[in-house]
Design a protein around this motif. Structure first.
Motif, PDB file in Angstrom:
ATOM      1  N   ARG A  43      10.611  27.595  23.615  1.00  0.00           N
ATOM      2  CA  ARG A  43      11.156  26.735  24.667  1.00  0.00           C
ATOM      3  C   ARG A  43      12.538  26.188  24.322  1.00  0.00           C
ATOM      4  N   ARG A  44      13.069  26.555  23.161  1.00  0.00           N
ATOM      5  CA  ARG A  44      14.375  26.057  22.754  1.00  0.00           C
ATOM      6  C   ARG A  44      15.493  26.749  23.525  1.00  0.00           C
ATOM      7  N   THR A  45      16.579  25.999  23.732  1.00  0.00           N
ATOM      8  CA  THR A  45      17.736  26.558  24.430  1.00  0.00           C
ATOM      9  C   THR A  45      19.033  26.084  23.797  1.00  0.00           C
ATOM     10  N   ARG A  46      20.044  26.937  23.889  1.00  0.00           N
ATOM     11  CA  ARG A  46      21.409  26.560  23.560  1.00  0.00           C
ATOM     12  C   ARG A  46      22.310  26.681  24.792  1.00  0.00           C
ATOM     13  N   TRP A  47      21.713  27.007  25.923  1.00  0.00           N
ATOM     14  CA  TRP A  47      22.487  27.096  27.160  1.00  0.00           C
ATOM     15  C   TRP A  47      23.034  25.716  27.530  1.00  0.00           C
ATOM     16  N   LEU A  48      22.292  24.712  27.162  1.00  0.00           N
ATOM     17  CA  LEU A  48      22.696  23.323  27.374  1.00  0.00           C
ATOM     18  C   LEU A  48      22.806  22.647  26.013  1.00  0.00           C
ATOM     19  N   ALA A 126      38.749  19.365  18.393  1.00  0.00           N
ATOM     20  CA  ALA A 126      38.128  20.471  17.654  1.00  0.00           C
ATOM     21  C   ALA A 126      36.813  20.895  18.298  1.00  0.00           C
ATOM     22  N   ALA A 127      36.023  19.926  18.722  1.00  0.00           N
ATOM     23  CA  ALA A 127      34.726  20.245  19.332  1.00  0.00           C
ATOM     24  C   ALA A 127      34.899  20.968  20.658  1.00  0.00           C
ATOM     25  N   THR A 128      35.809  20.481  21.499  1.00  0.00           N
ATOM     26  CA  THR A 128      36.006  21.141  22.791  1.00  0.00           C
ATOM     27  C   THR A 128      36.522  22.567  22.603  1.00  0.00           C
ATOM     28  N   LYS A 129      37.386  22.762  21.630  1.00  0.00           N
ATOM     29  CA  LYS A 129      37.909  24.109  21.348  1.00  0.00           C
ATOM     30  C   LYS A 129      36.767  25.030  20.902  1.00  0.00           C
ATOM     31  N   ALA A 130      35.931  24.541  19.973  1.00  0.00           N
ATOM     32  CA  ALA A 130      34.825  25.359  19.468  1.00  0.00           C
ATOM     33  C   ALA A 130      33.828  25.685  20.577  1.00  0.00           C
ATOM     34  N   LEU A 131      33.538  24.723  21.418  1.00  0.00           N
ATOM     35  CA  LEU A 131      32.576  24.949  22.501  1.00  0.00           C
ATOM     36  C   LEU A 131      33.126  25.927  23.535  1.00  0.00           C
ATOM     37  N   ARG A 132      34.398  25.794  23.857  1.00  0.00           N
ATOM     38  CA  ARG A 132      34.993  26.731  24.814  1.00  0.00           C
ATOM     39  C   ARG A 132      34.988  28.155  24.267  1.00  0.00           C
ATOM     40  N   GLU A 133      35.238  28.301  22.976  1.00  0.00           N
ATOM     41  CA  GLU A 133      35.216  29.634  22.361  1.00  0.00           C
ATOM     42  C   GLU A 133      33.834  30.260  22.445  1.00  0.00           C
ATOM     43  N   ARG A 134      32.812  29.437  22.548  1.00  0.00           N
ATOM     44  CA  ARG A 134      31.442  29.937  22.672  1.00  0.00           C
ATOM     45  C   ARG A 134      30.993  30.026  24.128  1.00  0.00           C
ATOM     46  N   GLY A 135      31.921  29.815  25.049  1.00  0.00           N
ATOM     47  CA  GLY A 135      31.626  30.036  26.461  1.00  0.00           C
ATOM     48  C   GLY A 135      31.110  28.838  27.225  1.00  0.00           C
ATOM     49  N   TYR A 136      31.198  27.644  26.653  1.00  0.00           N
ATOM     50  CA  TYR A 136      30.689  26.455  27.332  1.00  0.00           C
ATOM     51  C   TYR A 136      31.709  25.876  28.310  1.00  0.00           C
ATOM     52  N   ALA A 151      23.160  16.569  39.938  1.00  0.00           N
ATOM     53  CA  ALA A 151      22.484  17.672  40.622  1.00  0.00           C
ATOM     54  C   ALA A 151      23.457  18.729  41.128  1.00  0.00           C
ATOM     55  N   GLU A 152      24.745  18.381  41.220  1.00  0.00           N
ATOM     56  CA  GLU A 152      25.736  19.314  41.746  1.00  0.00           C
ATOM     57  C   GLU A 152      26.432  20.127  40.656  1.00  0.00           C
ATOM     58  N   VAL A 153      26.154  19.841  39.405  1.00  0.00           N
ATOM     59  CA  VAL A 153      26.808  20.549  38.304  1.00  0.00           C
ATOM     60  C   VAL A 153      26.217  21.951  38.179  1.00  0.00           C
ATOM     61  N   PRO A 154      27.035  22.995  38.232  1.00  0.00           N
ATOM     62  CA  PRO A 154      26.501  24.364  38.127  1.00  0.00           C
ATOM     63  C   PRO A 154      26.031  24.685  36.719  1.00  0.00           C
ATOM     64  N   LEU A 155      25.002  25.528  36.650  1.00  0.00           N
ATOM     65  CA  LEU A 155      24.443  25.930  35.362  1.00  0.00           C
ATOM     66  C   LEU A 155      24.508  27.440  35.169  1.00  0.00           C
ATOM     67  N   ASP A 156      25.380  28.108  35.920  1.00  0.00           N
ATOM     68  CA  ASP A 156      25.486  29.550  35.789  1.00  0.00           C
ATOM     69  C   ASP A 156      26.158  29.959  34.480  1.00  0.00           C
ATOM     70  N   LYS A 157      26.815  29.000  33.815  1.00  0.00           N
ATOM     71  CA  LYS A 157      27.376  29.217  32.485  1.00  0.00           C
ATOM     72  C   LYS A 157      26.873  28.117  31.562  1.00  0.00           C
ATOM     73  N   PRO A 158      26.900  28.338  30.239  1.00  0.00           N
ATOM     74  CA  PRO A 158      26.462  27.286  29.314  1.00  0.00           C
ATOM     75  C   PRO A 158      27.235  25.989  29.533  1.00  0.00           C
ATOM     76  N   LEU A 159      26.526  24.866  29.355  1.00  0.00           N
ATOM     77  CA  LEU A 159      27.110  23.563  29.667  1.00  0.00           C
ATOM     78  C   LEU A 159      26.975  22.611  28.477  1.00  0.00           C
ATOM     79  N   ALA A 160      28.081  21.943  28.146  1.00  0.00           N
ATOM     80  CA  ALA A 160      28.086  20.895  27.119  1.00  0.00           C
ATOM     81  C   ALA A 160      28.263  19.558  27.810  1.00  0.00           C
ATOM     82  N   LEU A 161      27.294  18.668  27.642  1.00  0.00           N
ATOM     83  CA  LEU A 161      27.327  17.345  28.248  1.00  0.00           C
ATOM     84  C   LEU A 161      27.913  16.355  27.248  1.00  0.00           C
ATOM     85  N   PHE A 162      29.089  15.809  27.558  1.00  0.00           N
ATOM     86  CA  PHE A 162      29.779  14.865  26.682  1.00  0.00           C
ATOM     87  C   PHE A 162      29.420  13.433  27.068  1.00  0.00           C
TER      88      PHE A 162
END
Length: 250
Positions: A43-48, A126-136, A151-162
């Motif tokens: 049940r683990r995910t890294r998509w979020l 640094a964190a935003t750069k690393a996350l973007r490089e991984r497709g977030y 509820a309006e935030v799309p999840l079709d790509k990986p998402l990082a919640l700051f």
């Protein structure tokens, strides 16, 4: 660069050998414990993922880790620009030990490096750069501007919640990096929940949408990630795991 990420052993790259060694380690546990590890892993995910910027209260961070574990979110990014986070507060057990089961990525301002007046939050950059490089894509939880409902935030790509501090929220650097400004709908006089409650509500909504079979989102971990994570969990869970592996890999 993130700190506190360990290098896996070379044998983990060999699927057949890794499965053999991990199976032998898992055999040291009770059947019930093995089943629990496998169920949680499935049940683990890294998509979020969640990124905490300059959170310094241990009880708040610990509660966030507990929520991430409870909702199956594996990675938590700790951004230390101004504050250093110490998860273990004396006499507190808010996290219930869940820091053992989530993966922490820590970003810190480089020690001894000359200050750059144009970069006020180097760990955030640094964190935003690393996350973007991984497709977030990045969603900033904020009251600034005109944020959209969660509820309006799309999840079709990986998402990082700051998420920022309760007093001042996220930095300008985090807002500038965000693809979305996000809010929770509030029906009372208060503008927001406290940090840990807010995170839990967000994770409930996002993981519910993520795992909806109609959405067809590939949220589960790849086989290689599951294997590495199982290795990390077993070495923490099996007494004498390091000695056993050293004997078996001679």
């Amino acid at each position: 660069m993130p700190s506190d990420i360990t290098t896996p052993p070379a044998w983990l790259a060999d699927p057949a050998r890794a499965d053999d060694l991990l199976g032998r380690l898992a055999a040291q546990l009770t059947p019930h414990r093995r089943e629990r590890l496998e169920a949680v892993l499935g049940r683990r995910t890294r998509w979020l993922t969640v990124a905490l910027e300059d959170i310094y209260q241990p009880h708040n961070a610990a509660a966030v880790l507990r929520s991430c574990d409870g909702f199956g979110v594996q990675d938590v990014h700790i951004l230390e620009n101004l504050n250093t986070l110490r998860l273990r507060a004396k006499g507190s057990n808010v996290s219930m030990g869940t820091e053992r089961w989530v993966t922490l990525h820590k970003y810190r301002a480089p020690k001894g490096a000359p200050a750059n007046p144009l970069v006020t939050h180097p760990a955030t950059v640094a964190a935003t750069k690393a996350l973007r490089e991984r497709g977030y894509r990045i969603a900033a939880l904020t009251l600034r501007g005109s944020p959209v409902d969660l509820a309006e935030v799309p999840l079709d790509k990986p998402l990082a919640l700051f998420i920022g501090t309760e007093l001042t929220g996220l930095s300008d650097a985090a807002h500038e990096a965000a693809d979305f400004n996000v809010k929770l709908p509030m029906e009372g006089f208060a503008q927001s929940f406290n940090l840990s409650v807010c995170t839990a509500v967000c994770l409930y909504e996002l993981t519910r949408r993520l795992r909806d079979t109609k959405a067809k989102i590939p949220w589960s971990l790849p086989t290689e990630d599951k294997r590495r994570l199982l290795f990390e969990w077993l070495t923490r869970d099996v007494p004498g795991a390091d000695e056993l592996l050293a004997r078996w890999t001679k």
